[in-house]
Design an enzyme around this catalytic site. Sequence first.
Site, PDB file in Angstrom:
ATOM      1  N   GLN A 126       0.836  -1.205   0.000  1.00 38.72           N
ATOM      2  CA  GLN A 126       0.000   0.000   0.000  1.00 38.72           C
ATOM      3  C   GLN A 126       0.870   1.255   0.000  1.00 38.72           C
ATOM      4  OE1 GLN A 126      -2.152   0.843   3.710  1.00 38.72           O
ATOM      5  NE2 GLN A 126      -3.989   1.220   2.515  1.00 38.72           N
ATOM      6  N   GLY A 127       0.757   2.064  -1.035  1.00 39.76           N
ATOM      7  CA  GLY A 127       1.513   3.314  -1.125  1.00 39.76           C
ATOM      8  C   GLY A 127       0.646   4.498  -0.747  1.00 39.76           C
ATOM      9  N   TYR A 128       0.403   4.661   0.528  1.00 39.25           N
ATOM     10  CA  TYR A 128      -0.440   5.756   1.023  1.00 39.25           C
ATOM     11  C   TYR A 128       0.372   6.772   1.814  1.00 39.25           C
ATOM     12  CZ  TYR A 128      -5.163   4.117  -0.184  1.00 39.25           C
ATOM     13  OH  TYR A 128      -6.316   3.775  -0.844  1.00 39.25           O
ATOM     14  N   SER A 129       0.840   6.368   2.994  1.00 34.74           N
ATOM     15  CA  SER A 129       1.496   7.311   3.904  1.00 34.74           C
ATOM     16  C   SER A 129       2.763   7.899   3.296  1.00 34.74           C
ATOM     17  CB  SER A 129       1.841   6.618   5.221  1.00 34.74           C
ATOM     18  OG  SER A 129       0.675   6.213   5.909  1.00 34.74           O
ATOM     19  N   SER A 161       4.513  -1.411   4.187  1.00 36.41           N
ATOM     20  CA  SER A 161       4.697  -2.775   4.688  1.00 36.41           C
ATOM     21  C   SER A 161       4.883  -3.756   3.536  1.00 36.41           C
ATOM     22  CB  SER A 161       3.498  -3.198   5.538  1.00 36.41           C
ATOM     23  OG  SER A 161       3.367  -2.389   6.682  1.00 36.41           O
ATOM     24  N   GLU A 244     -10.325  -1.412   5.543  1.00 34.95           N
ATOM     25  CA  GLU A 244      -9.205  -1.847   6.378  1.00 34.95           C
ATOM     26  C   GLU A 244      -9.645  -1.980   7.826  1.00 34.95           C
ATOM     27  OE1 GLU A 244      -4.442  -0.932   6.858  1.00 34.95           O
ATOM     28  OE2 GLU A 244      -5.758   0.672   6.161  1.00 34.95           O
ATOM     29  N   SER A 377      -4.708   5.859  13.102  1.00 30.74           N
ATOM     30  CA  SER A 377      -4.253   5.833  14.491  1.00 30.74           C
ATOM     31  C   SER A 377      -5.426   5.895  15.459  1.00 30.74           C
ATOM     32  CB  SER A 377      -3.307   7.010  14.753  1.00 30.74           C
ATOM     33  OG  SER A 377      -4.041   8.230  14.713  1.00 30.74           O
ATOM     34  N   GLU A 379      -5.921   7.985  17.740  1.00 25.28           N
ATOM     35  CA  GLU A 379      -6.412   9.365  17.844  1.00 25.28           C
ATOM     36  C   GLU A 379      -7.423   9.672  16.740  1.00 25.28           C
ATOM     37  OE1 GLU A 379      -2.697   8.891  20.026  1.00 25.28           O
ATOM     38  OE2 GLU A 379      -3.254   8.404  17.971  1.00 25.28           O
TER      39      GLU A 379
END
Length: 392
Positions: A126-129, A161, A244, A377, A379
């Site tokens: 996954q190329g997100y963050s 990951s 997810e 997260s 939060e």
Amino acid sequence: MKLELDASDRAFQEEVRAFFADSIPEHWRTRVRAGLRLNPEELTAYQKRLAARGWGAPTWPAEYGGTGWSPVQQYIFWKEAADADAPAQFHQGLELIGPIIFTYGSQELKDRYLPRIINADDWWCQGYSEPGAGSDLAALRTRAVRDGDHYVLNGQKAWTSYAHVASHVFVLARTSDEAKRQQGISLLLLDMKTPGITVRPVATMDEKHHTNEMFLDDVRVPVGNLVGEEGRGWEYGKVLLDRERMVTASVAIFLTQTIRGIKEAASRRTIGGVRLIDQPGFRSKLAQFEIEVIALQTMILRLMADANAGVDSGPRGSMVKLRWSQLTQQGTALWIGALGPEAAHFAALGDTGVPADMPYAMQGALYARVTSIYGGSSEIQHNIIAQRALRL
């Protein structure tokens, strides 16, 4: 959602139970109980075994190669898998990008990728963050510029990951600049062998290679690898992130494996001639943990019932994700407590004369720290719950 199984459900349960009785190698079980992912080669073999049985995609509609199972059947499958110390299926392709492809992708993308995802012929990451765009994903800066029949990508992704073993990656990239940051983002599918992709490992405290940083330098991607419409990637990405969190619902069922690991460790250890599991203080902690796991699994049943009825579950997906991450961390910490001080020697994986779970439990506890970060997260989950449930 009904909890009583009818005759067909019980027959299905027996079928699944028999499958898992013969399908899980003994050397997988300790690592699985510790909450650790198996090696990519092992997960690939497991996925292929399920696919050969026709069970490769438990949550997919039958028309796309899935099982078409009801929520009750999905729950039975996951529960029997957990009871057999089977691993959770690797979810990046199966539960994240796969459903996005069959919902929004072109027929050409469906035909090319869906069968390969089910059969584990492709491994997705996954190329997100990005640096500066984690929880605030709309701040991403990776850019895709149209050049004829290709997009040219430049940017950096973080915490990717399994990029070091992946064959493909799905990437959110900015294709235009809009007043609203969430607009002008597109979702693209990349072959990891494409020139210009560089992967560098990121060390983690459990001493396993999970995650990486990924650099995109003039990476050319065919326009046909665009999922859906240009500029609507944020919409698709939100659906993917919601899914997810739904994945967490299935994984949370596997907390029963942690309970078994704790009980076994506490039954072996004696303090003052009394087994730890027989000591009131520890028994109280373990009982409270079991109660909270049962409560979480009840919430999962409600979430699945909403999905079956086509009802918006509101913030329940975030509630499950939040509570699962908390209980995962609590459970692995309780396991370490049951094992005692020697559990800190987790690196000595080849040592003899120590219980098999001794090194892996500590690795699992350290890896569990990430559960309150990935998939949104804690939060962020609190914010979602406040906005959608409390209207704050």
